[in-house]
Design a protein around this motif. Sequence first.
Motif, PDB file in Angstrom:
ATOM      1  N   MET A   1      41.566  25.415  41.219  1.00 18.12           N
ATOM      2  CA  MET A   1      40.697  26.178  41.076  1.00 18.12           C
ATOM      3  C   MET A   1      41.741  27.380  41.656  1.00 18.12           C
ATOM      4  N   LYS A   2      42.761  28.501  40.702  1.00 22.87           N
ATOM      5  CA  LYS A   2      43.326  28.854  40.675  1.00 22.87           C
ATOM      6  C   LYS A   2      42.827  30.430  41.434  1.00 22.87           C
ATOM      7  N   ARG A   3      42.928  31.010  42.730  1.00 26.10           N
ATOM      8  CA  ARG A   3      42.124  32.274  43.042  1.00 26.10           C
ATOM      9  C   ARG A   3      42.543  33.355  42.527  1.00 26.10           C
ATOM     10  N   ILE A   4      42.137  34.774  41.607  1.00 24.06           N
ATOM     11  CA  ILE A   4      42.570  35.299  41.474  1.00 24.06           C
ATOM     12  C   ILE A   4      42.070  37.302  42.428  1.00 24.06           C
ATOM     13  N   ALA A   5      43.748  37.419  42.799  1.00 24.33           N
ATOM     14  CA  ALA A   5      43.500  38.964  43.596  1.00 24.33           C
ATOM     15  C   ALA A   5      42.261  39.464  43.521  1.00 24.33           C
ATOM     16  N   ILE A   6      41.989  40.289  44.881  1.00 25.38           N
ATOM     17  CA  ILE A   6      41.280  41.312  44.342  1.00 25.38           C
ATOM     18  C   ILE A   6      41.470  42.019  43.125  1.00 25.38           C
ATOM     19  N   ARG A   7      42.120  42.437  43.699  1.00 24.23           N
ATOM     20  CA  ARG A   7      42.906  44.201  43.122  1.00 24.23           C
ATOM     21  C   ARG A   7      43.265  43.506  41.058  1.00 24.23           C
ATOM     22  N   GLU A   8      43.936  42.060  41.239  1.00 26.80           N
ATOM     23  CA  GLU A   8      43.537  42.230  39.584  1.00 26.80           C
ATOM     24  C   GLU A   8      41.748  41.514  39.169  1.00 26.80           C
ATOM     25  N   ARG A   9      41.053  41.441  39.850  1.00 27.53           N
ATOM     26  CA  ARG A   9      39.524  41.553  39.232  1.00 27.53           C
ATOM     27  C   ARG A   9      39.483  43.199  39.398  1.00 27.53           C
ATOM     28  N   LEU A  10      39.215  43.659  39.838  1.00 29.13           N
ATOM     29  CA  LEU A  10      38.946  44.911  39.947  1.00 29.13           C
ATOM     30  C   LEU A  10      39.653  46.007  38.431  1.00 29.13           C
ATOM     31  N   ARG A  11      40.657  45.563  38.878  1.00 30.71           N
ATOM     32  CA  ARG A  11      41.738  46.437  37.218  1.00 30.71           C
ATOM     33  C   ARG A  11      40.966  45.816  36.087  1.00 30.71           C
ATOM     34  N   LYS A  12      41.269  44.364  36.074  1.00 26.31           N
ATOM     35  CA  LYS A  12      40.171  44.276  34.296  1.00 26.31           C
ATOM     36  C   LYS A  12      38.938  43.851  34.127  1.00 26.31           C
ATOM     37  N   ALA A  13      37.856  44.806  35.521  1.00 24.83           N
ATOM     38  CA  ALA A  13      36.706  45.094  35.394  1.00 24.83           C
ATOM     39  C   ALA A  13      36.353  46.157  34.002  1.00 24.83           C
ATOM     40  N   LYS A  14      35.493  46.080  33.815  1.00 24.32           N
ATOM     41  CA  LYS A  14      35.613  47.082  32.390  1.00 24.32           C
ATOM     42  C   LYS A  14      34.753  48.307  32.541  1.00 24.32           C
ATOM     43  N   SER A  15      33.432  47.914  34.072  1.00 26.96           N
ATOM     44  CA  SER A  15      32.705  49.077  35.037  1.00 26.96           C
ATOM     45  C   SER A  15      32.557  49.407  36.263  1.00 26.96           C
ATOM     46  N   LEU A  16      32.620  50.621  36.524  1.00 33.02           N
ATOM     47  CA  LEU A  16      31.802  50.774  38.066  1.00 33.02           C
ATOM     48  C   LEU A  16      30.804  50.057  38.473  1.00 33.02           C
ATOM     49  N   ALA A  17      29.949  49.546  37.797  1.00 31.69           N
ATOM     50  CA  ALA A  17      28.333  48.541  37.947  1.00 31.69           C
ATOM     51  C   ALA A  17      29.718  47.264  38.723  1.00 31.69           C
ATOM     52  N   VAL A  18      30.036  46.680  37.246  1.00 31.93           N
ATOM     53  CA  VAL A  18      31.136  45.180  37.361  1.00 31.93           C
ATOM     54  C   VAL A  18      31.901  45.529  38.995  1.00 31.93           C
ATOM     55  N   ARG A  19      32.599  46.364  38.979  1.00 29.03           N
ATOM     56  CA  ARG A  19      33.833  46.661  39.869  1.00 29.03           C
ATOM     57  C   ARG A  19      32.731  46.390  41.266  1.00 29.03           C
ATOM     58  N   ARG A  20      31.863  46.817  41.624  1.00 31.71           N
ATOM     59  CA  ARG A  20      30.337  46.873  43.006  1.00 31.71           C
ATOM     60  C   ARG A  20      30.208  45.868  42.769  1.00 31.71           C
ATOM     61  N   GLU A  21      29.999  44.527  41.733  1.00 33.49           N
ATOM     62  CA  GLU A  21      29.530  43.701  42.289  1.00 33.49           C
ATOM     63  C   GLU A  21      30.746  42.461  42.985  1.00 33.49           C
ATOM     64  N   ILE A  22      31.904  42.774  41.937  1.00 36.82           N
ATOM     65  CA  ILE A  22      32.771  42.154  42.612  1.00 36.82           C
ATOM     66  C   ILE A  22      33.329  42.641  43.925  1.00 36.82           C
ATOM     67  N   ALA A  23      33.303  43.589  44.632  1.00 37.50           N
ATOM     68  CA  ALA A  23      33.399  44.083  46.038  1.00 37.50           C
ATOM     69  C   ALA A  23      32.162  43.896  46.211  1.00 37.50           C
ATOM     70  N   HIS A  24      31.662  43.913  46.430  1.00 33.54           N
ATOM     71  CA  HIS A  24      30.181  42.645  47.054  1.00 33.54           C
ATOM     72  C   HIS A  24      30.405  41.085  47.250  1.00 33.54           C
ATOM     73  N   ASP A  25      30.617  40.692  45.918  1.00 30.02           N
ATOM     74  CA  ASP A  25      31.339  39.007  46.211  1.00 30.02           C
ATOM     75  C   ASP A  25      32.429  39.327  47.356  1.00 30.02           C
ATOM     76  N   TRP A  26      33.670  39.962  46.948  1.00 32.03           N
ATOM     77  CA  TRP A  26      34.715  39.990  47.365  1.00 32.03           C
ATOM     78  C   TRP A  26      33.857  39.786  49.765  1.00 32.03           C
ATOM     79  N   LEU A  27      33.185  41.073  49.642  1.00 33.07           N
ATOM     80  CA  LEU A  27      32.639  41.399  51.057  1.00 33.07           C
ATOM     81  C   LEU A  27      32.529  39.637  51.727  1.00 33.07           C
TER      82      LEU A  27
END
Length: 84
Positions: A1-27
Amino acid sequence: MKRIAIRERLRKAKSLAVRREIAHDWLANWLQHYDLTIRSLDNAVSRGEMQEAGRILGQLKALNDKRFGAMPNLIDKLCDEDVA
């Protein structure tokens, strides 16, 4: 499975809540890798395997360099207004 860079995942996120969830998972992922690497380093030192400890220390440095390098993008994306 190809890993997607954090900046790409955040760029595609449609809301602050989703970006926050992505950041917490990344951490959480970072902390898991960090803890595993530290335990491996500690085990190598305990066994007196200094060459192995040096190799693991190099892994730790690479892990942290990659994550700290991504940190400014993560902060910028979390501070962006909602895009939804």
